[in-house]
Scaffold this motif. Structure first.
Motif, PDB file in Angstrom:
ATOM      1  N   ARG A 276       0.831  -1.208   0.000  1.00 20.06           N
ATOM      2  CA  ARG A 276       0.000   0.000   0.000  1.00 20.06           C
ATOM      3  C   ARG A 276       0.862   1.253   0.000  1.00 20.06           C
ATOM      4  N   ALA A 277       1.942   1.245   0.796  1.00 19.82           N
ATOM      5  CA  ALA A 277       2.816   2.410   0.865  1.00 19.82           C
ATOM      6  C   ALA A 277       3.442   2.718  -0.494  1.00 19.82           C
ATOM      7  N   LEU A 278       3.847   1.686  -1.222  1.00 14.64           N
ATOM      8  CA  LEU A 278       4.432   1.887  -2.552  1.00 14.64           C
ATOM      9  C   LEU A 278       3.363   2.288  -3.558  1.00 14.64           C
ATOM     10  N   ARG A 279       2.190   1.675  -3.443  1.00 13.99           N
ATOM     11  CA  ARG A 279       1.102   1.904  -4.392  1.00 13.99           C
ATOM     12  C   ARG A 279       0.628   3.356  -4.342  1.00 13.99           C
ATOM     13  N   LEU A 280       0.410   3.879  -3.139  1.00 16.22           N
ATOM     14  CA  LEU A 280      -0.108   5.229  -3.002  1.00 16.22           C
ATOM     15  C   LEU A 280       0.898   6.281  -3.454  1.00 16.22           C
ATOM     16  N   ARG A 281       2.169   5.958  -3.384  1.00 20.46           N
ATOM     17  CA  ARG A 281       3.207   6.893  -3.843  1.00 20.46           C
ATOM     18  C   ARG A 281       3.513   6.739  -5.331  1.00 20.46           C
ATOM     19  N   GLY A 282       3.013   5.661  -5.941  1.00 12.52           N
ATOM     20  CA  GLY A 282       3.307   5.403  -7.339  1.00 12.52           C
ATOM     21  C   GLY A 282       4.741   4.967  -7.579  1.00 12.52           C
ATOM     22  N   LEU A 283       5.351   4.307  -6.603  1.00 13.56           N
ATOM     23  CA  LEU A 283       6.777   3.993  -6.689  1.00 13.56           C
ATOM     24  C   LEU A 283       7.033   2.641  -7.352  1.00 13.56           C
ATOM     25  N   GLY A 284       8.114   2.571  -8.102  1.00 15.61           N
ATOM     26  CA  GLY A 284       8.550   1.336  -8.733  1.00 15.61           C
ATOM     27  C   GLY A 284      10.061   1.340  -8.884  1.00 15.61           C
ATOM     28  N   GLY A 285      10.599   0.217  -9.351  1.00  7.32           N
ATOM     29  CA  GLY A 285      12.044   0.087  -9.497  1.00  7.32           C
ATOM     30  C   GLY A 285      12.605  -0.864  -8.460  1.00  7.32           C
ATOM     31  N   GLN A 286      13.892  -0.725  -8.177  1.00  4.32           N
ATOM     32  CA  GLN A 286      14.548  -1.604  -7.210  1.00  4.32           C
ATOM     33  C   GLN A 286      14.203  -1.161  -5.790  1.00  4.32           C
ATOM     34  N   ILE A 287      13.852  -2.137  -4.954  1.00  2.74           N
ATOM     35  CA  ILE A 287      13.454  -1.868  -3.572  1.00  2.74           C
ATOM     36  C   ILE A 287      14.347  -2.660  -2.635  1.00  2.74           C
ATOM     37  N   THR A 288      14.879  -1.992  -1.620  1.00  3.86           N
ATOM     38  CA  THR A 288      15.669  -2.666  -0.588  1.00  3.86           C
ATOM     39  C   THR A 288      15.049  -2.372   0.770  1.00  3.86           C
ATOM     40  N   VAL A 289      14.673  -3.425   1.491  1.00  6.67           N
ATOM     41  CA  VAL A 289      14.008  -3.277   2.789  1.00  6.67           C
ATOM     42  C   VAL A 289      14.975  -3.673   3.902  1.00  6.67           C
ATOM     43  N   ASP A 290      15.211  -2.748   4.810  1.00  6.33           N
ATOM     44  CA  ASP A 290      16.019  -3.012   5.998  1.00  6.33           C
ATOM     45  C   ASP A 290      15.056  -3.274   7.153  1.00  6.33           C
ATOM     46  N   PHE A 291      14.749  -4.552   7.370  1.00  6.51           N
ATOM     47  CA  PHE A 291      13.827  -4.911   8.441  1.00  6.51           C
ATOM     48  C   PHE A 291      14.483  -4.691   9.807  1.00  6.51           C
ATOM     49  N   ALA A 292      13.668  -4.593  10.835  1.00 11.04           N
ATOM     50  CA  ALA A 292      14.185  -4.546  12.201  1.00 11.04           C
ATOM     51  C   ALA A 292      14.952  -5.850  12.468  1.00 11.04           C
ATOM     52  N   PRO A 293      15.881  -5.840  13.449  1.00 10.68           N
ATOM     53  CA  PRO A 293      16.696  -7.034  13.713  1.00 10.68           C
ATOM     54  C   PRO A 293      15.865  -8.314  13.692  1.00 10.68           C
ATOM     55  N   LEU A 294      16.315  -9.257  12.846  1.00  9.74           N
ATOM     56  CA  LEU A 294      15.492 -10.429  12.553  1.00  9.74           C
ATOM     57  C   LEU A 294      16.357 -11.681  12.504  1.00  9.74           C
ATOM     58  N   PRO A 295      16.106 -12.672  13.369  1.00  4.28           N
ATOM     59  CA  PRO A 295      16.853 -13.934  13.276  1.00  4.28           C
ATOM     60  C   PRO A 295      16.592 -14.634  11.941  1.00  4.28           C
ATOM     61  N   LYS A 296      17.563 -15.372  11.451  1.00  2.00           N
ATOM     62  CA  LYS A 296      17.400 -16.053  10.166  1.00  2.00           C
ATOM     63  C   LYS A 296      16.230 -17.022  10.169  1.00  2.00           C
ATOM     64  N   LYS A 297      15.938 -17.579  11.322  1.00  2.00           N
ATOM     65  CA  LYS A 297      14.844 -18.555  11.377  1.00  2.00           C
ATOM     66  C   LYS A 297      13.483 -17.919  11.105  1.00  2.00           C
ATOM     67  N   ASP A 298      13.381 -16.581  11.249  1.00  2.00           N
ATOM     68  CA  ASP A 298      12.110 -15.892  11.019  1.00  2.00           C
ATOM     69  C   ASP A 298      11.988 -15.336   9.605  1.00  2.00           C
ATOM     70  N   ARG A 299      13.036 -15.461   8.799  1.00  2.00           N
ATOM     71  CA  ARG A 299      13.008 -14.868   7.454  1.00  2.00           C
ATOM     72  C   ARG A 299      11.931 -15.497   6.568  1.00  2.00           C
ATOM     73  N   ARG A 300      11.791 -16.800   6.664  1.00  2.00           N
ATOM     74  CA  ARG A 300      10.798 -17.483   5.822  1.00  2.00           C
ATOM     75  C   ARG A 300       9.387 -16.963   6.108  1.00  2.00           C
TER      76      ARG A 300
END
Length: 348
Positions: A276-300
């Motif tokens: 929704r955040a991208l849609r309302l801004r009309g944004l496209g292209g390459q996206i990189t998300v820096d999530f809050a500290p996240l153990p590898k077991k929670d990535r899936r």
């Protein structure tokens, strides 16, 4: 306010449309400015200019001295006239992305000259209705080599309206493809925001078209809140979306609570809110998300939530996966024009 509501108005002199579902602004469309890029779906007669070695594409000359780029275009020679259609918006200074595979799209039907065959949307599941629609399509496309796709909106539509749609799109396709030779020329304008809303947003429970309805019904306030620098998440965290020239940087913060549970909760909420955040801004292209500290077991789990969230988003988005540094990358089609300074100023 329950149900689906569509609002059609103007912002900074440009046609705009807003989709509100159960009282929440879910989508926003705005027409490019008159001196801006052409809307997606604009059809041209162009002339091949020169190939780009190593990229498998060619530049084409458009009317007014503009330039388009055809990716994966083989067998074309310089000076050859071709029919092309815009597929998205380019970064400033770059050629407009285009395709040779023309689509003539309306609310109920899409005529596909380069893809023969009659198809009914998979979202229409009732076999009897599918058979009725296919019979109608076969009758109306008789004698044509063009393909046809009946869209999901055709399921509950009047057959007379569907027939009118098909006939109109077939006639338009035949007219355009009958004269490919000549100098560069604009042949068909792409749909503006109002036409796109009619075509893509189904059958809303309410349609408001009175001038100023964006202000009186709170659309401008909702859009300003949704496009602010930081988006508050329900659990106290925040989502920051910052477009740069190279990519869209997204940062997720868990707030003042730094426990593992708080981080996971913020990441889940951010993954659901991101489309929704991208849609309302009309944004496209390459996206990189820096999530809050996240153990590898929670990535899936986060990746699955992202896939579910983007599945219903109207803009094609490819989820690439995790980087060695633990960020998540995606590539989103640039088929909408990002909100510019004039629009954002108009919201103030």
């Amino acid at each position: 306010m329950k149900g689906r509501s569509v609002f059609l108005d103007h912002v900074a002199g440009r046609a705009a449309a807003a989709l509100v579902i159960d009282g929440k602004l879910e989508d926003f469309l705005i027409t490019p400015p008159e001196d801006g890029p052409d809307p997606v779906g604009t059809t041209f007669r162009a002339v091949v200019d020169r190939p780009i070695k190593g990229q498998g594409g060619v530049f084409v000359r458009l009317p007014g001295g503009e330039t388009g780029f055809l990716r994966h275009a083989k067998g074309l020679s310089s000076g050859q006239p071709v029919l092309v259609q815009t597929t998205g918006f380019a970064d400033p200074g770059k050629a407009t992305p285009m395709t040779l595979k023309l689509l003539f799209k309306s609310k109920f039907a899409i005529v596909t000259p380069d893809a023969p065959g009659l198809n009914v949307s998979r979202q229409i599941r009732e076999e009897e209705r599918r058979a009725e629609l296919k019979f109608l399509a076969e009758d109306l496309m008789s004698g044509s080599d063009y393909g046809l796709i009946l869209r999901s909106e055709a399921e509950g539509a009047d057959e007379g309206d569907i027939a009118e749609d098909i006939a109109e799109m077939r006639s338009l396709a035949e007219t355009i493809l009958s004269g490919p030779d000549g100098e560069p020329e604009r042949l068909v304008d792409g749909a503006d925001a109002h036409a796109l809303a009619w075509r893509e947003w189904g059958r809303p429970d309410e349609i408001a078209t009175d001038p100023g309805c964006f202000e009186t019904r709170g659309i401008l306030d909702a859009l300003l809140e949704a496009t602010s620098g930081s988006i508050a998440l329900p659990g106290g965290g925040s989502l920051l979306v910052e477009p740069t020239r190279a990519m869209i940087a997204v940062d997720v913060n868990s707030g003042t609570d730094f426990s593992p549970a708080a981080s996971l909760k913020a990441n889940i909420e951010a993954a659901r809110a991101l489309p929704r955040a991208l849609r309302l801004r009309g944004l496209g292209g390459q996206i990189t998300v820096d999530f809050a500290p996240l153990p590898k077991k929670d990535r899936r789990q986060i990746e699955q939530i992202l896939r579910t969230a983007f599945k219903t988003d109207p803009v094609e988005t490819a989820l690439a996966g995790w980087t060695p540094l633990g960020n998540f990358e995606a590539q989103r089609k640039r088929e909408r024009l990002p909100l510019d300074a004039k629009i954002l100023d108009a919201l103030q």
